[in-house]
Design a protein around this motif. Structure first.
Motif, PDB file in Angstrom:
ATOM      1  N   ILE A  20      47.145  29.426  33.176  1.00 30.34           N
ATOM      2  CA  ILE A  20      46.103  30.351  33.592  1.00 30.34           C
ATOM      3  C   ILE A  20      46.198  31.583  32.699  1.00 30.34           C
ATOM      4  CG2 ILE A  20      45.267  31.876  35.423  1.00 30.34           C
ATOM      5  CD1 ILE A  20      44.682  29.000  36.043  1.00 30.34           C
ATOM      6  N   ARG A  21      45.188  31.784  31.864  1.00 26.23           N
ATOM      7  CA  ARG A  21      45.162  32.962  30.995  1.00 26.23           C
ATOM      8  C   ARG A  21      44.393  34.078  31.701  1.00 26.23           C
ATOM      9  NH1 ARG A  21      42.089  32.301  26.839  1.00 26.23           N
ATOM     10  NH2 ARG A  21      41.467  30.112  26.918  1.00 26.23           N
ATOM     11  N   THR A  22      44.958  35.250  31.713  1.00 23.40           N
ATOM     12  CA  THR A  22      44.332  36.381  32.378  1.00 23.40           C
ATOM     13  C   THR A  22      43.989  37.470  31.376  1.00 23.40           C
ATOM     14  OG1 THR A  22      46.475  37.407  32.867  1.00 23.40           O
ATOM     15  CG2 THR A  22      45.555  35.925  34.536  1.00 23.40           C
ATOM     16  N   GLY A  23      43.002  38.262  31.724  1.00 20.43           N
ATOM     17  CA  GLY A  23      42.573  39.359  30.875  1.00 20.43           C
ATOM     18  C   GLY A  23      41.499  40.157  31.587  1.00 20.43           C
ATOM     19  N   THR A  24      40.686  40.876  30.824  1.00 21.32           N
ATOM     20  CA  THR A  24      39.577  41.637  31.387  1.00 21.32           C
ATOM     21  C   THR A  24      38.324  41.366  30.570  1.00 21.32           C
ATOM     22  OG1 THR A  24      40.125  43.585  30.045  1.00 21.32           O
ATOM     23  CG2 THR A  24      41.059  43.470  32.271  1.00 21.32           C
ATOM     24  N   ARG A  25      37.186  41.460  31.246  1.00 22.53           N
ATOM     25  CA  ARG A  25      35.901  41.268  30.589  1.00 22.53           C
ATOM     26  C   ARG A  25      34.835  42.037  31.348  1.00 22.53           C
ATOM     27  NH1 ARG A  25      33.551  35.648  28.047  1.00 22.53           N
ATOM     28  NH2 ARG A  25      31.747  36.593  27.041  1.00 22.53           N
ATOM     29  N   ALA A  27      42.946  40.939  43.254  1.00 21.24           N
ATOM     30  CA  ALA A  27      42.451  41.516  44.509  1.00 21.24           C
ATOM     31  C   ALA A  27      43.031  42.904  44.743  1.00 21.24           C
ATOM     32  CB  ALA A  27      42.786  40.600  45.677  1.00 21.24           C
ATOM     33  N   ARG A  28      44.277  43.116  44.301  1.00 23.87           N
ATOM     34  CA  ARG A  28      44.938  44.410  44.493  1.00 23.87           C
ATOM     35  C   ARG A  28      44.646  45.386  43.364  1.00 23.87           C
ATOM     36  NH1 ARG A  28      49.400  40.880  46.058  1.00 23.87           N
ATOM     37  NH2 ARG A  28      50.151  41.025  43.906  1.00 23.87           N
ATOM     38  N   GLY A  29      44.079  44.888  42.260  1.00 26.64           N
ATOM     39  CA  GLY A  29      43.890  45.710  41.077  1.00 26.64           C
ATOM     40  C   GLY A  29      42.611  46.534  41.093  1.00 26.64           C
ATOM     41  N   ALA A  30      42.354  47.172  39.951  1.00 22.96           N
ATOM     42  CA  ALA A  30      41.226  48.100  39.835  1.00 22.96           C
ATOM     43  C   ALA A  30      39.978  47.460  39.238  1.00 22.96           C
ATOM     44  CB  ALA A  30      41.648  49.303  38.982  1.00 22.96           C
ATOM     45  N   GLY A  31      40.030  46.189  38.886  1.00 23.00           N
ATOM     46  CA  GLY A  31      38.867  45.532  38.299  1.00 23.00           C
ATOM     47  C   GLY A  31      37.702  45.480  39.270  1.00 23.00           C
ATOM     48  N   ARG A  32      36.477  45.389  38.726  1.00 24.10           N
ATOM     49  CA  ARG A  32      35.285  45.365  39.567  1.00 24.10           C
ATOM     50  C   ARG A  32      35.043  44.002  40.209  1.00 24.10           C
ATOM     51  NH1 ARG A  32      31.273  49.014  39.635  1.00 24.10           N
ATOM     52  NH2 ARG A  32      30.799  47.722  41.479  1.00 24.10           N
ATOM     53  N   GLY A  33      35.755  43.002  39.787  1.00 22.60           N
ATOM     54  CA  GLY A  33      35.584  41.671  40.345  1.00 22.60           C
ATOM     55  C   GLY A  33      36.420  40.676  39.576  1.00 22.60           C
TER      56      GLY A  33
END
Length: 264
Positions: free
Chosen positions: A5-10, A43-49
């Motif tokens: 599972i690769r994680t990142g932001t977009r 779910a605990r982080g600051a991302g918008r979704g």
């Protein structure tokens, strides 16, 4: 060890890419554990979704049957981890968007049913394949039947036959169908969700879950036990063996049905 599972932001969203193409992104214990941890962190982080995509020609081929067959019949590890993953996605407090360009089988359809928007290409195919290996899609049904019509889904659940993206859209499993992956406007789709206020979106999602007539978390707990029992059964053992040996299971008969004859 390479992550499955690769994680990142977009576009201000947390990003998950299912990246186990060697087994068509099958739900192995390791992949389920990594996915569960990634969803919880998001779910605990600051991302918008959360946006979920995949590498390779399959979004998910269901439970890793080779791995499951090697475990003791009474082992509940796959069922418990899949239930935990679906539970976390179901109650995830922010928008969840899934992009599909390939095959979705078994547990992968549970992931789709927990999303707020699924975008799929016309090349994508879908199947509740569990019945063909001697088990029931118990955990997947816990989230799918919370929002979809059992009458319309029943032929697909009972036969395990594959269906196309247009059918998935008509069933409510897919929200938007595009011609090719190149038509995925990922950033545009994700950007549209940032117009909504985060706290308001969390309330909307909670209300949508509260208005479901069943307690999905409780149902998932019940289905974990049932799923493990089914995998421990004789039909599952035969189904997984037939799958591994590339042959039909004993309950499937390809012989033509005898013609009806009129008797005087």
């Amino acid at each position: 060890m390479t992550e499955l599972i690769r994680t990142g932001t977009r576009s201000r969203f947390d990003s998950i890419v299912i990246d186990s193409p060697a087994n068509r992104n099958a739900l192995s214990l390791r992949l389920l554990t990594e996915a569960l941890n990634a969803v919880r962190d998001s779910a605990r982080g600051a991302g918008r979704g959360l946006v979920i995509e995949h590498a390779g020609p399959a979004f998910c081929s269901g439970v890793d049957l080779k791995e499951r067959r090697a475990l003791a019949r009474e082992d509940q590890s796959h069922s418990r981890l899949l239930a935990d993953l679906l539970r976390e996605l179901w109650r995830y407090p922010k928008p969840v968007v899934v992009f599909v360009d390939g095959a979705v089988r078994g547990g992968g359809l549970g992931v789709l049913s927990c999303a707020d928007l699924v975008v799929a290409t016309t090349a994508s195919t879908f199947a509740y394949s569990e019945a063909r290996v001697g088990v029931a899609p118990a955990l997947v049904m816990a989230v799918t039947l919370a929002t979809a019509s059992s009458r319309e889904l029943m032929p697909h659940l009972l036969t395990g036959a594959a269906f196309d993206a247009a059918t998935a859209e008509s069933l409510g499993l897919v929200g938007r169908v595009v011609d090719t992956a190149e038509r995925f406007d990922v950033d545009g789709v994700l950007g549209s969700f940032t117009h909504g206020a985060p706290a308001a979106q969390a309330v909307i999602k909670q209300l949508s879950r509260d208005w479901v007539t069943r307690d999905v978390s409780a149902v998932l707990h019940q289905m974990t036990v049932l799923s493990a029992e089914l995998f421990a059964g004789d039909e599952a053992r035969e189904g997984m063996t037939a799958f591994a040996e590339h042959r039909p299971p004993h309950w499937h008969d390809d012989r033509p049905m005898p013609s009806e004859t009129n008797t005087p």
